[in-house]
Design an enzyme around this catalytic site. Structure first.
Site, short mmCIF file in Angstrom:
data_model
loop_
_atom_site.label_atom_id
_atom_site.label_comp_id
_atom_site.label_asym_id
_atom_site.label_seq_id
_atom_site.Cartn_x
_atom_site.Cartn_y
_atom_site.Cartn_z
CG ASP A 178 -1.81 1.23 1.26
OD1 ASP A 178 -2.86 1.16 0.60
OD2 ASP A 178 -1.47 2.25 1.90
CE1 TYR A 227 0.40 7.99 2.17
CE2 TYR A 227 1.06 5.74 1.79
CZ TYR A 227 0.14 6.65 2.26
OH TYR A 227 -1.02 6.20 2.84
CE LYS A 234 -3.73 4.62 0.34
NZ LYS A 234 -2.33 4.55 0.78
CG HIS A 248 -4.78 9.46 -0.12
ND1 HIS A 248 -3.42 9.40 -0.32
CD2 HIS A 248 -4.95 9.17 1.19
CE1 HIS A 248 -2.81 9.11 0.82
NE2 HIS A 248 -3.72 8.97 1.75
N1 NDP Z 1 -5.45 6.17 3.44
C1 NDP Z 1 -4.93 6.95 4.36
O1 NDP Z 1 -5.28 8.14 4.51
C2 NDP Z 1 -3.90 6.40 5.27
C3 NDP Z 1 -3.30 5.21 4.96
N2 NDP Z 1 -2.34 4.68 5.78
C4 NDP Z 1 -1.72 3.38 5.38
O2 NDP Z 1 -1.75 2.48 6.48
C5 NDP Z 1 -0.42 2.06 6.77
C6 NDP Z 1 -0.25 1.73 8.25
O3 NDP Z 1 -0.64 2.82 9.05
P1 NDP Z 1 0.32 3.58 10.08
O4 NDP Z 1 -0.30 4.89 10.32
O5 NDP Z 1 1.70 3.50 9.61
O6 NDP Z 1 0.13 2.80 11.43
P2 NDP Z 1 0.36 1.31 12.00
O7 NDP Z 1 -0.76 1.05 12.91
O8 NDP Z 1 0.67 0.36 10.91
O9 NDP Z 1 1.62 1.53 12.94
C7 NDP Z 1 2.93 1.68 12.47
C8 NDP Z 1 3.82 1.86 13.69
O10 NDP Z 1 3.70 0.73 14.56
C9 NDP Z 1 4.96 0.09 14.71
N3 NDP Z 1 4.74 -1.36 14.59
C10 NDP Z 1 4.23 -2.03 13.54
N4 NDP Z 1 4.18 -3.35 13.81
C11 NDP Z 1 4.65 -3.50 15.06
C12 NDP Z 1 4.85 -4.63 15.89
N5 NDP Z 1 4.55 -5.87 15.48
N6 NDP Z 1 5.36 -4.42 17.13
C13 NDP Z 1 5.69 -3.18 17.55
N7 NDP Z 1 5.52 -2.06 16.81
C14 NDP Z 1 5.01 -2.24 15.57
C15 NDP Z 1 5.83 0.60 13.59
O11 NDP Z 1 7.14 0.72 14.04
P3 NDP Z 1 8.36 -0.07 13.38
O12 NDP Z 1 8.48 0.43 11.96
O13 NDP Z 1 9.48 0.32 14.26
O14 NDP Z 1 8.03 -1.54 13.45
C16 NDP Z 1 5.25 1.98 13.31
O15 NDP Z 1 5.81 2.94 14.18
C17 NDP Z 1 0.44 3.23 6.27
O16 NDP Z 1 1.78 2.88 6.13
C18 NDP Z 1 -0.26 3.56 4.99
O17 NDP Z 1 0.11 2.64 3.98
C19 NDP Z 1 -2.01 5.29 6.98
C20 NDP Z 1 -2.58 6.50 7.33
C21 NDP Z 1 -3.55 7.15 6.49
O1 DGU Z 2 -2.16 8.12 4.00
C1 DGU Z 2 -1.73 8.88 4.85
C2 DGU Z 2 -2.29 10.20 5.03
O2 DGU Z 2 -3.58 10.27 4.48
C3 DGU Z 2 -1.40 11.24 4.42
O3 DGU Z 2 -1.08 10.91 3.11
C4 DGU Z 2 -2.07 12.58 4.39
O4 DGU Z 2 -2.47 12.94 5.64
C5 DGU Z 2 -1.13 13.60 3.86
O5 DGU Z 2 -0.18 13.86 4.79
C6 DGU Z 2 -1.87 14.81 3.44
O6 DGU Z 2 -1.48 15.87 3.86
O7 DGU Z 2 -2.83 14.67 2.69
#
Ligand code: NDP
Ligand code: DGU
Length: 315
Positions: free
Chosen positions: A51, A56, A81, A112
């Site tokens: 994803d 990004y 997206k 998005h």
């Molecule tokens: N459509 C949208 O608007 C959005 C989409 N997304 C998508 O969703 C994905 C995931 O969301 P995100 O916000 O990153 O949050 P997550 O809930 O996936 O959390 C990520 C964090 O948790 C830690 N982590 C992950 N797995 C573990 C584990 N097994 N044990 C301990 N810590 C862990 C990671 O650290 P570490 O790297 O150190 O393991 C990182 O800091 C994004 O990367 C993106 O692709 C996210 C936000 C908005």
């Molecule tokens: O997917 C992750 C989030 O949606 C991120 O892409 C947005 O919050 C972005 O920073 C924005 O400003 O639109």
């Protein structure tokens, strides 16, 4: 008990998606060696669903990892997206994404956010202003025929905005990607999407790992000899949502790929974590509590989100 093979969900167009994907939002914008390494490791460990997003800024790094991995393109489920500033030109934006990823097609192209951004005037358009998300969706529908994306879907859509979209859509989105974890379980949205055969995809599915000290989740994790992340992710997949955790650490990536069995009682306990004092909240902070709450130019009312105590949103 661990269940190692990654389950798949069938989309409403008959295509299949691995229930677990690797999230590529690094919190900062831009290509980097870290993103390439993360995706390369993920592919080596068995992830087949990736994803990313135009905004990004790391599609080139993702594409590089795909090439270096030698995993056949046909084995991958690649998602990117459409950014808010490109709502008026999805075909051009998708082509730019394909060029950066260096692939001929993506498996899924998501709108998005429902909000369009008017870059020339540095402002978000109102919901009624062109391009509305309905106009953008109609242009996205045309992209499926070009073969440059196999499926189309949306992200950050509430029930309110899905209702508006579905009244005007020829193609039902295959998925709606939203923030989802036990503090924001999206029970109503899940039931709405299930009844319309729209898969809900959970972003921030480990709640950015902020549940590590929650006694309820910890108790289940200890009893199952599993990690907190595994409990949260297994709950997600068990209730029929795809999950896209992000991790740069191999041990975490491995954990996140290994689901555990949860019985109905555990499921119910996790369904209700958000009722605990202070637990019903977003971990992403895509909100501001001024003027009754707004997010990227739209009020909560326009987004169809509710205000919770403390000015926190849910959709
Ligand atoms: N459509 C949208 O608007 C959005 C989409 N997304 C998508 O969703 C994905 C995931 O969301 P995100 O916000 O990153 O949050 P997550 O809930 O996936 O959390 C990520 C964090 O948790 C830690 N982590 C992950 N797995 C573990 C584990 N097994 N044990 C301990 N810590 C862990 C990671 O650290 P570490 O790297 O150190 O393991 C990182 O800091 C994004 O990367 C993106 O692709 C996210 C936000 C908005
Ligand atoms: O997917 C992750 C989030 O949606 C991120 O892409 C947005 O919050 C972005 O920073 C924005 O400003 O639109």
């Amino acid at each position: 008990m661990s269940i190692c093979s990654v389950p798949q969900f069938k989309l409403n167009n008959g295509k299949k998606v691995p229930a677990i994907g690797i999230g590529c939002w690094m919190g900062t914008v831009g290509d980097s060696h870290q993103v390439t390494e993360m995706v390369l490791n993920a592919l080596r460990l068995g992830y087949r669903h990736i994803d990313t997003a135009s905004n990004y800024g790391n599609e080139r790094s993702v594409g590089q990892a795909i090439r270096e991995s030698n995993v056949p393109r046909s084995e991958l489920f690649l998602v990117t997206k459409l950014s808010s500033e490109d709502h008026g030109r999805p075909e051009e934006a998708l082509q730019h994404s394909l060029d950066r990823l260096s692939v001929d097609y993506v498996d899924l192209y998501l709108m998005h956010w429902p909000q369009a951004f008017d870059a020339a005037h540095d402002r978000y358009c109102s919901p009624e202003e062109s391009p509305t998300f309905i106009e953008t969706w109609k242009m996205m529908e045309g992209l499926v025929e070009t073969g440059k994306t196999r499926s189309i879907g949306v992200s950050n859509f509430s029930i309110k905005n899905l209702e508006i979209l579905l009244k005007n859509a020829r193609i039902v989105p295959v998925t709606n990607q939203v923030e989802l974890h036990p503090c924001l379980p999206q029970h109503e949205l899940l039931s709405y999407c299930s009844s319309r055969d729209i898969l809900l995809t959970a972003y921030s599915p480990v709640g950015k790992h902020k549940f590590a000290t929650n006694p309820t989740v910890l108790e289940i994790a200890q009893r199952k000899d599993a990690s907190v992340a595994q409990v949260l992710l297994s709950w997600g997949v068990n209730r029929g949502t795809a999950i896209i955790p992000k991790s740069t650490h191999e041990t975490h990536m491995n954990e996140n790929l290994t689901l555990i069995a949860l019985d109905n009682n555990d499921m119910q306990i996790l369904d209700n974590v958000h009722h605990q004092p202070g637990m019903h909240h977003s971990v992403c902070g895509f909100h501001s509590s001024d003027l009754g709450g707004s997010c990227f130019g739209w009020t909560y009312d326009q987004l169809g989100w509710d205000m919770l105590e403390g000015g926190i949103m849910r959709s």
